[in-house]
Design a protein around this motif. Sequence first.
Motif, PDB file in Angstrom:
ATOM      1  N   VAL A 116       0.902  -1.189  -0.091  1.00 53.30           N
ATOM      2  CA  VAL A 116      -0.025   0.165  -0.621  1.00 53.30           C
ATOM      3  C   VAL A 116       0.555   1.229  -0.340  1.00 53.30           C
ATOM      4  N   ASP A 117       2.289   1.024   0.751  1.00 57.24           N
ATOM      5  CA  ASP A 117       3.169   2.586   1.361  1.00 57.24           C
ATOM      6  C   ASP A 117       4.209   1.830   0.810  1.00 57.24           C
ATOM      7  N   SER A 118       4.993   2.594  -0.423  1.00 55.24           N
ATOM      8  CA  SER A 118       6.200   2.556  -0.917  1.00 55.24           C
ATOM      9  C   SER A 118       7.351   3.000  -0.463  1.00 55.24           C
ATOM     10  N   ARG A 119       6.740   4.031   0.633  1.00 56.33           N
ATOM     11  CA  ARG A 119       7.625   5.167   2.026  1.00 56.33           C
ATOM     12  C   ARG A 119       8.090   4.166   2.460  1.00 56.33           C
ATOM     13  N   VAL A 120       9.784   4.769   2.018  1.00 54.58           N
ATOM     14  CA  VAL A 120      10.530   4.028   3.413  1.00 54.58           C
ATOM     15  C   VAL A 120      10.943   4.430   4.412  1.00 54.58           C
ATOM     16  N   GLN A 121      10.995   5.977   4.838  1.00 54.47           N
ATOM     17  CA  GLN A 121      11.037   7.074   5.887  1.00 54.47           C
ATOM     18  C   GLN A 121       9.887   8.307   5.672  1.00 54.47           C
ATOM     19  N   ASP A 122       9.758   8.740   6.067  1.00 56.04           N
ATOM     20  CA  ASP A 122       8.712  10.491   6.376  1.00 56.04           C
ATOM     21  C   ASP A 122       9.538  11.210   6.297  1.00 56.04           C
ATOM     22  N   ALA A 123       9.378  12.404   5.404  1.00 52.72           N
ATOM     23  CA  ALA A 123      10.311  13.155   5.261  1.00 52.72           C
ATOM     24  C   ALA A 123      10.954  13.657   7.150  1.00 52.72           C
ATOM     25  N   TYR A 124      11.943  14.541   7.328  1.00 51.79           N
ATOM     26  CA  TYR A 124      12.565  15.374   8.568  1.00 51.79           C
ATOM     27  C   TYR A 124      11.655  15.457   9.395  1.00 51.79           C
ATOM     28  N   CYS A 125      10.895  16.364   9.097  1.00 53.05           N
ATOM     29  CA  CYS A 125       9.831  17.502  10.047  1.00 53.05           C
ATOM     30  C   CYS A 125       9.268  16.363  10.813  1.00 53.05           C
ATOM     31  N   LEU A 126       8.657  15.330   9.839  1.00 53.41           N
ATOM     32  CA  LEU A 126       7.956  14.328  10.702  1.00 53.41           C
ATOM     33  C   LEU A 126       8.863  13.161  11.659  1.00 53.41           C
ATOM     34  N   ARG A 127      10.211  12.160  10.818  1.00 48.02           N
ATOM     35  CA  ARG A 127      10.151  11.293  11.317  1.00 48.02           C
ATOM     36  C   ARG A 127      11.558  11.844  12.698  1.00 48.02           C
ATOM     37  N   CYS A 128      11.949  12.938  12.311  1.00 50.18           N
ATOM     38  CA  CYS A 128      12.819  13.829  13.432  1.00 50.18           C
ATOM     39  C   CYS A 128      11.988  14.874  14.513  1.00 50.18           C
ATOM     40  N   MET A 129      10.831  14.173  14.678  1.00 52.34           N
ATOM     41  CA  MET A 129      10.705  15.161  15.913  1.00 52.34           C
ATOM     42  C   MET A 129      10.897  15.109  17.540  1.00 52.34           C
ATOM     43  N   PRO A 130      11.184  13.464  17.504  1.00 49.39           N
ATOM     44  CA  PRO A 130      11.538  13.418  19.140  1.00 49.39           C
ATOM     45  C   PRO A 130      12.635  14.266  19.032  1.00 49.39           C
ATOM     46  N   GLN A 131      13.532  13.825  18.250  1.00 43.66           N
ATOM     47  CA  GLN A 131      15.180  14.980  18.601  1.00 43.66           C
ATOM     48  C   GLN A 131      14.748  16.363  18.353  1.00 43.66           C
ATOM     49  N   VAL A 132      14.225  16.633  17.269  1.00 43.32           N
ATOM     50  CA  VAL A 132      14.103  18.363  17.439  1.00 43.32           C
ATOM     51  C   VAL A 132      13.118  19.232  19.080  1.00 43.32           C
ATOM     52  N   HIS A 133      12.088  18.131  19.162  1.00 44.29           N
ATOM     53  CA  HIS A 133      10.841  18.780  19.700  1.00 44.29           C
ATOM     54  C   HIS A 133      11.759  18.737  21.681  1.00 44.29           C
ATOM     55  N   GLY A 134      12.392  16.878  21.365  1.00 44.20           N
ATOM     56  CA  GLY A 134      12.672  16.926  22.894  1.00 44.20           C
ATOM     57  C   GLY A 134      13.960  18.331  22.464  1.00 44.20           C
ATOM     58  N   ALA A 135      14.788  18.510  22.272  1.00 47.86           N
ATOM     59  CA  ALA A 135      16.419  19.174  22.422  1.00 47.86           C
ATOM     60  C   ALA A 135      15.433  20.016  23.041  1.00 47.86           C
ATOM     61  N   VAL A 136      14.050  21.197  22.587  1.00 41.92           N
ATOM     62  CA  VAL A 136      14.092  22.801  23.099  1.00 41.92           C
ATOM     63  C   VAL A 136      13.650  22.101  24.094  1.00 41.92           C
TER      64      VAL A 136
END
Length: 512
Positions: free
Chosen positions: A280-300
Amino acid sequence: MTPTSGSALAIDGSPLKLSEIETIANGFSKVTLMPAARERVKASRTVIESILASGETVYGVNTGFGKLADVRIPAEHLADLQTNLVRSHAAGVGEPLSEAESRAMLLLRANVLAKGCSGVRPEILDLLLAMLNAGVHPVIPARGSVGASGDLAPLSHLALVLIGEGEAIYRGQRISGAQALSLAGLSPVQLAAKEGLALLNGTQAMTAVGALTTRYAQCLAAIADLAGAMSLEALKGTPAAFDSRIHAARPHPGQIASAANLERLLENSSIRESHRSAAVDSRVQDAYCLRCMPQVHGAVRGVLDHVAHILEVESGSATDNPLIFANSGATLPKVVSGGNFHGAPLSYAFDYASIALTDLASISERRIDRLINPDINEGLPAFLTANAGLSSGYMIAHVTAAALLNECKVLAHPSSTDSVPTSGGKEDHVSMGMTGALKLRQIVDNLEKILAIEILCAAQGLDFRLPLRPGPAVAEAHTRIRALVPHLNEDRSPAPDIEAISKAIRNGQLTE
């Protein structure tokens, strides 16, 4: 922990939690002075009285100030010296601080004087607390402080009301300080030696603005998780990147907390189940703004926790000059001049927070673009409108977010790296901490609006995924949003909708 008496907050000069400052600033809870603190204040005042009796020359007690520190003031003019100091330093300009910020300043100034290192009479603290408890809020212009010797101009405007001058807000009316005190059943004080200086030297304006702003920014960091979770669902993203094993392998506390929050928000999603398989979905990974939310939001989150700690330390710190050490041994001086009024610790912290929160605004703006951009929005209609072309949908709401983000980027330039010598070169290195606090406040206000825009866009995207539904937590947020703002069927002004969601964020309606 600061002791409390019933519903009142009892202060003694110990550090205050940001939550305590916020409670007093935004409400009308009573504040009292602990008996042990009153005794320390009396002891420090005894030192000042002894100096006056001996005829000894001590800076701030019987001398001029700043460049004029070498001028000895006769005893008969000491009261005039303190009053003149307050009047001359009340040179603030611009819009006044909010009533909440004024209340926070009253609380913080009283608390640091309660440490017993300032040489004031207990009557000064009693009036500060009486004004706070009665709702007499000095009108304090926001601009005019360079952050050393503390927040001289803002604190002078606060002190003016204590002597029956200046202006105050009382029961919603802006009136003279004398009238406000009278209506509240209070009487102004006549300042004695050292007391004007003790009221003016300090960092309480930047601490007040910074404390309330940081407290709210911590709430917005949680809202960013919610907005991001909604966006991920609307874009048919995957929560795989929030797997706790990933974050245990890089165990920053903020990152772990943000990832756990995102996992909770995204549990049991039928949208996720609809595209889980590779067929159904051939994507392997989401864009950084979705995938890296813990890293960015968490650093904040980590940045804000650090800044909160600095502010809480400052809330219980003696920041005037000179300081009185009444219990010093016989071989040590009891009055010592120093520089605790310098706002460097706060100034650096505000710049740090400004950078982090601007990046939080940036990642949110990137998610808004993915939601409206037909080239990358995973099959959602262009600009989230069913009639693209005839309608523009959320096209210009994104432009507004971009404009706000640009302003944040400009404001994120550090103010702490600048210094303008003042007071005839005597005060030759200053912190610009109040500038940092005001910049941070504006960045947080902009961030709130950017997150509101993302939430509006994400809610619209979720509408287009029906009958598929997000997980229960996101679905509940979506229901609350739709109770405030209807689906965008055809173009209307987005401005009232943005304000409605911003207000819901401020009121805590989306925090749970």
